[in-house]
Design a protein around this motif. Structure first.
Motif, PDB file in Angstrom:
ATOM      1  N   VAL A  66       0.834  -1.196   0.000  1.00  0.00           N
ATOM      2  CA  VAL A  66       0.000   0.000   0.000  1.00  0.00           C
ATOM      3  C   VAL A  66       0.875   1.255   0.000  1.00  0.00           C
ATOM      4  CG1 VAL A  66      -1.871  -1.184   1.179  1.00  0.00           C
ATOM      5  CG2 VAL A  66      -0.237   0.118   2.539  1.00  0.00           C
ATOM      6  N   ARG A  67       2.141   1.089   0.360  1.00  0.00           N
ATOM      7  CA  ARG A  67       3.073   2.221   0.314  1.00  0.00           C
ATOM      8  C   ARG A  67       4.486   1.685   0.168  1.00  0.00           C
ATOM      9  NH1 ARG A  67       2.278   4.262   4.960  1.00  0.00           N
ATOM     10  NH2 ARG A  67       4.249   4.064   6.054  1.00  0.00           N
ATOM     11  N   LYS A 101       3.341  -5.212   7.599  1.00  0.00           N
ATOM     12  CA  LYS A 101       1.910  -5.271   7.301  1.00  0.00           C
ATOM     13  C   LYS A 101       1.227  -3.997   7.778  1.00  0.00           C
ATOM     14  CE  LYS A 101      -2.116  -8.255   8.265  1.00  0.00           C
ATOM     15  NZ  LYS A 101      -2.545  -9.464   9.010  1.00  0.00           N
ATOM     16  N   ASP A 102       0.297  -3.502   6.975  1.00  0.00           N
ATOM     17  CA  ASP A 102      -0.339  -2.218   7.281  1.00  0.00           C
ATOM     18  C   ASP A 102      -1.414  -2.346   8.369  1.00  0.00           C
ATOM     19  OD1 ASP A 102      -0.353   0.552   6.827  1.00  0.00           O
ATOM     20  OD2 ASP A 102      -2.188   0.400   5.643  1.00  0.00           O
ATOM     21  N   ILE A 103      -1.115  -3.174   9.356  1.00  0.00           N
ATOM     22  CA  ILE A 103      -1.861  -3.238  10.605  1.00  0.00           C
ATOM     23  C   ILE A 103      -0.996  -2.700  11.734  1.00  0.00           C
ATOM     24  CG2 ILE A 103      -2.786  -4.855  12.332  1.00  0.00           C
ATOM     25  CD1 ILE A 103      -4.686  -4.563  10.031  1.00  0.00           C
ATOM     26  N   LEU A 104       0.329  -2.822  11.572  1.00  0.00           N
ATOM     27  CA  LEU A 104       1.292  -2.435  12.600  1.00  0.00           C
ATOM     28  C   LEU A 104       1.804  -1.019  12.343  1.00  0.00           C
ATOM     29  CD1 LEU A 104       3.307  -5.768  12.601  1.00  0.00           C
ATOM     30  CD2 LEU A 104       1.694  -5.014  14.370  1.00  0.00           C
ATOM     31  N   GLY A 114      -6.264  -0.978   5.737  1.00  0.00           N
ATOM     32  CA  GLY A 114      -7.114  -1.372   4.630  1.00  0.00           C
ATOM     33  C   GLY A 114      -8.498  -0.757   4.637  1.00  0.00           C
ATOM     34  N   SER A 115      -8.696   0.312   5.391  1.00  0.00           N
ATOM     35  CA  SER A 115     -10.049   0.820   5.613  1.00  0.00           C
ATOM     36  C   SER A 115     -10.189   2.291   5.269  1.00  0.00           C
ATOM     37  CB  SER A 115     -10.443   0.616   7.084  1.00  0.00           C
ATOM     38  OG  SER A 115     -11.744   1.092   7.321  1.00  0.00           O
ATOM     39  N   TRP A 116     -11.282   2.623   4.581  1.00  0.00           N
ATOM     40  CA  TRP A 116     -11.613   4.027   4.340  1.00  0.00           C
ATOM     41  C   TRP A 116     -12.061   4.724   5.609  1.00  0.00           C
ATOM     42  CZ3 TRP A 116      -9.739   6.439   0.504  1.00  0.00           C
ATOM     43  CH2 TRP A 116      -9.595   5.831  -0.737  1.00  0.00           C
ATOM     44  N   THR A 117     -12.309   3.989   6.681  1.00  0.00           N
ATOM     45  CA  THR A 117     -12.745   4.606   7.927  1.00  0.00           C
ATOM     46  C   THR A 117     -11.570   5.123   8.755  1.00  0.00           C
ATOM     47  OG1 THR A 117     -12.703   2.573   9.269  1.00  0.00           O
ATOM     48  CG2 THR A 117     -14.694   3.013   7.984  1.00  0.00           C
ATOM     49  N   VAL A 118     -10.346   4.842   8.323  1.00  0.00           N
ATOM     50  CA  VAL A 118      -9.155   5.316   9.022  1.00  0.00           C
ATOM     51  C   VAL A 118      -8.604   6.523   8.278  1.00  0.00           C
ATOM     52  CG1 VAL A 118      -6.814   4.765   9.779  1.00  0.00           C
ATOM     53  CG2 VAL A 118      -8.609   3.009   9.878  1.00  0.00           C
ATOM     54  N   SER A 119      -8.452   7.626   8.965  1.00  0.00           N
ATOM     55  CA  SER A 119      -7.915   8.834   8.347  1.00  0.00           C
ATOM     56  C   SER A 119      -6.404   8.737   8.205  1.00  0.00           C
ATOM     57  CB  SER A 119      -8.273  10.060   9.192  1.00  0.00           C
ATOM     58  OG  SER A 119      -7.588  11.212   8.720  1.00  0.00           O
ATOM     59  N   ALA A 120      -5.897   9.231   7.081  1.00  0.00           N
ATOM     60  CA  ALA A 120      -4.448   9.249   6.863  1.00  0.00           C
ATOM     61  C   ALA A 120      -3.781  10.418   7.575  1.00  0.00           C
ATOM     62  CB  ALA A 120      -4.147   9.318   5.372  1.00  0.00           C
ATOM     63  N   ASP A 121      -4.573  11.330   8.158  1.00  0.00           N
ATOM     64  CA  ASP A 121      -4.003  12.489   8.831  1.00  0.00           C
ATOM     65  C   ASP A 121      -3.132  12.064  10.001  1.00  0.00           C
ATOM     66  OD1 ASP A 121      -5.408  14.020   7.050  1.00  0.00           O
ATOM     67  OD2 ASP A 121      -7.051  14.462   8.438  1.00  0.00           O
ATOM     68  N   THR A 147      -3.366  -5.514   3.325  1.00  0.00           N
ATOM     69  CA  THR A 147      -4.152  -6.323   4.259  1.00  0.00           C
ATOM     70  C   THR A 147      -5.628  -6.138   3.949  1.00  0.00           C
ATOM     71  OG1 THR A 147      -4.722  -6.627   6.615  1.00  0.00           O
ATOM     72  CG2 THR A 147      -4.157  -4.407   5.921  1.00  0.00           C
ATOM     73  N   PRO A 148      -6.462  -7.140   4.230  1.00  0.00           N
ATOM     74  CA  PRO A 148      -7.898  -6.873   4.204  1.00  0.00           C
ATOM     75  C   PRO A 148      -8.245  -5.923   5.345  1.00  0.00           C
ATOM     76  CG  PRO A 148      -7.486  -9.021   5.139  1.00  0.00           C
ATOM     77  CD  PRO A 148      -6.171  -8.522   4.618  1.00  0.00           C
ATOM     78  N   GLU A 149      -9.416  -5.366   5.296  1.00  0.00           N
ATOM     79  CA  GLU A 149      -9.815  -4.347   6.261  1.00  0.00           C
ATOM     80  C   GLU A 149      -9.729  -4.877   7.691  1.00  0.00           C
ATOM     81  OE1 GLU A 149     -13.016  -0.733   6.062  1.00  0.00           O
ATOM     82  OE2 GLU A 149     -13.607  -2.682   5.282  1.00  0.00           O
ATOM     83  N   PHE A 150      -8.873  -4.235   8.501  1.00  0.00           N
ATOM     84  CA  PHE A 150      -8.646  -4.616   9.892  1.00  0.00           C
ATOM     85  C   PHE A 150      -8.223  -6.076  10.027  1.00  0.00           C
ATOM     86  CE2 PHE A 150     -11.852  -1.139  10.165  1.00  0.00           C
ATOM     87  CZ  PHE A 150     -11.015  -0.181  10.702  1.00  0.00           C
ATOM     88  N   GLY A 151      -7.686  -6.656   8.952  1.00  0.00           N
ATOM     89  CA  GLY A 151      -7.186  -8.023   9.005  1.00  0.00           C
ATOM     90  C   GLY A 151      -8.240  -9.059   9.322  1.00  0.00           C
ATOM     91  N   TRP A 152      -9.470  -8.860   8.833  1.00  0.00           N
ATOM     92  CA  TRP A 152     -10.591  -9.650   9.349  1.00  0.00           C
ATOM     93  C   TRP A 152     -10.777 -10.997   8.680  1.00  0.00           C
ATOM     94  CZ3 TRP A 152     -15.239 -11.441   7.215  1.00  0.00           C
ATOM     95  CH2 TRP A 152     -15.535 -11.023   5.910  1.00  0.00           C
ATOM     96  N   LYS A 153     -10.107 -11.263   7.526  1.00  0.00           N
ATOM     97  CA  LYS A 153     -10.425 -12.499   6.814  1.00  0.00           C
ATOM     98  C   LYS A 153      -9.180 -13.146   6.227  1.00  0.00           C
ATOM     99  CE  LYS A 153     -11.797  -9.890   2.658  1.00  0.00           C
ATOM    100  NZ  LYS A 153     -12.876  -9.658   1.671  1.00  0.00           N
ATOM    101  N   GLY A 154      -9.359 -14.360   5.686  1.00  0.00           N
ATOM    102  CA  GLY A 154      -8.251 -15.176   5.229  1.00  0.00           C
ATOM    103  C   GLY A 154      -7.828 -14.956   3.795  1.00  0.00           C
TER     104      GLY A 154
END
Length: 521
Positions: A66-67, A101-104, A114-121, A147-154
């Motif tokens: 993602v980056r 991984k874009d969870i850490l 992986g979520s539009w609900t998280v602001s990049a600010d 990553t899938p959104e919030f790492g929720w699936k396989g």
């Protein structure tokens, strides 16, 4: 290479999955890189350049990142090269490229999960504990993986960042939720990556992508912020072999006061005794969890060959199932409740941005009662007792990592599956998040279509070093050898764009790959 002022590297023959890399630097293990730095065979700058060029080459095909932050990575590599020239490396992994991984949390850039609900600010001023330990040891951070959104699936796809394709067949899934990390490691975009695993999330993509992954004993690698999935969630290494994983574990298991549930310091090194072999180990082999799991014929045959290899190396193998109960509903209660908790604060407008599958499990999780949650905890405790007793008889349990090989992108389950959720095809992985045991996946062959197959090694709690030792023995014996991924086409992976069909963003100095925006944003 984007985003760096360094001149282009020397020309040379083109690697199967990358641009000119005359020394094959992007394909070396972390242990070999450190050895080469010490001997002056090559420099961290040369390696970082090769890895970044490989990363940008594979990105359109598999969407592993993602980056990609080339400028920061090259500056870190230059500082590392100076330390090596002075004979003063900062630590065990000085100058080794690592992705996260874009969870850490990785200081200096957003962690979007992986979520539009998280602001990049920002500000983004903190490292996760494992990332902080890597920084102290001089690692070079190349970017954040998909990553899938919030790492929720396989599987790895999200509304924000699209899907990650398999290195062996980009139209198939890399698995998840650490799919970007697995694809990056498999394709030479850095020898090391940090993943997370709450139900199989390092082992599933490792199996699909032909790499190594370890889910350590819970608490062995400190985690902060605490996961909404609670004590199911582990941080683990994703590497090309078990030796690199042991090296990485020596770094990321360092203490961090922000994790209230971390374990105490590790005596010695995970590399101590790594070459000790498996002679005399008591190994239980459960090919199908007592007949409960239908395993693909080619998968079953490859795993059996790995078990035979352990026996040939001197292990005492017995076909024996541990007798674990069906814990699917208990896991769902814990997992779906965690998902509901992580999205609890969202208003209806922002909730509408979520992956539809995630919205569904959040609704189910929110409907679980406290008594149902505690009943699921009871199931965990009984499973833990059962496996504790089992490991007084057996040092290791061996199973397939997954009953299938990688399936087509775009679905949470394989085509024609009777299951609605990813847990239906991962029955060998999530039980050991319930019990908090160390479990590794390593390749043991490929199917008729050339797709990797994984074998899982499970140890008693705190027996991480033993799991690594057994995995290393299989690598040394050649039982974990699989063909490298074929050359990638340059076009984008099918299905890597957003669900809305909006156009992908352009590559910049710090961002590479599909970065779409939702309609109307």
């Amino acid at each position: 290479m984007t985003g760096t002022t360094d001149p282009a590297g020397p020309t040379g023959p083109t690697r199967p999955n990358g641009p000119a890399d005359p020394g094959g630097l992007a394909d070396l293990t972390a242990a070999r890189l450190v050895e080469g730095y010490a001997r002056g065979e090559f420099t961290p700058v040369e390696v970082a350049r090769a890895v970044l060029e490989r990363s940008e080459h594979i990105q359109p095909a598999v969407n592993a990142f993602v980056r990609i932050d080339a400028e920061a990575a090259m500056e870190q590599a230059r500082r590392s090269a100076d330390r090596w020239r002075r004979g003063e490396p900062a630590g065990l992994l000085d100058g080794v490229p690592v992705s996260v991984k874009d969870i850490l949390l990785l200081r200096g850039g957003p962690t979007l999960r992986g979520s539009w609900t998280v602001s990049a600010d920002g500000p983004w001023e903190e490292d996760a504990p494992s990332v902080a330990r890597l920084r102290e040891h001089g690692a070079v951070f190349t970017g954040k993986t998909t990553t899938p959104e919030f790492g929720w699936k396989g599987v790895t796809d999200s509304p924000r960042h699209g899907a990650t394709g398999n290195p062996y067949a980009p139209g198939r899934t890399a698995g998840g939720s650490s799919g970007g990390s697995a694809a990056a490691v498999a394709l030479g975009a850095g020898p090391l990556s940090l993943g997370t695993d709450g139900g199989g999330s390092v082992r599933i993509p490792a199996s699909f992508c032909g790499v190594f992954a370890l889910k350590p004993t819970y608490g062995r690698v400190p985690l902060y912020p605490a996961s909404a999935y609670g004590t199911l969630a582990h941080v683990g290494p994703m590497t090309r072999d078990a030796r690199d994983a042991a090296l990485l574990m020596d770094v990321i298991t360092g203490p961090d006061a922000r994790d209230w549930s971390q374990l105490g310091p590790v005596p010695g090194s995970f590399r101590d005794g790594l070459d000790g072999g498996v002679a005399g180990l008591r190994v239980a082999y459960s090919p199908d969890l007592g007949g409960r799991v239908e395993v693909d014929r080619e998968v079953a045959a490859a795993v059996r060959r790995a078990v035979e290899a352990l026996e040939g190396l001197g292990a005492r193998v017995e076909e024996r199932d541990p007798g674990l109960p069906d814990c699917l509903e208990a896991f769902h209660t814990l997992w779906f409740s965690g998902a509901a908790r992580v999205t609890q604060h969202l208003d209806p407008g922002r909730r509408a941005l979520l992956d539809p599958g995630l919205r569904e499990v959040c609704e189910q999780g929110a409907a679980r009662s406290a008594l149902e949650y505690l009943a699921a905890v009871d199931v965990r405790m009984s499973m833990g007792r059962l496996m504790g007793a089992f490991h007084t008889e057996y040092d290791l349990l061996v199973t397939p990592t997954l009953p299938v090989t990688a399936f087509e992108l775009g679905g949470e389950v394989p085509p024609g599956s009777p299951y609605a959720r990813w847990t239906g095809w991962t029955p060998f992985t999530y039980p050991f998040n319930m019990t908090q045991q160390p479990a590794a996946s390593l390749p043991c062959g490929v199917d008729g279509g050339g797709l990797p197959i994984g074998v899982q090694l499970v140890g008693a709690r705190h027996a991480d070093a033993l799991v690594l030792r057994a995995a290393h023995a299989l690598y040394e014996a050649g039982a974990a050898d699989v063909p490298p991924p074929p050359a990638l086409a340059s076009g984008p992976v099918s299905g890597s764009g957003p669900a809305s069909g909006s156009a992908a963003g352009t590559v910049s100095g710090t961002v590479s790959g599909p970065v779409p925006r939702p309609a109307g944003s």
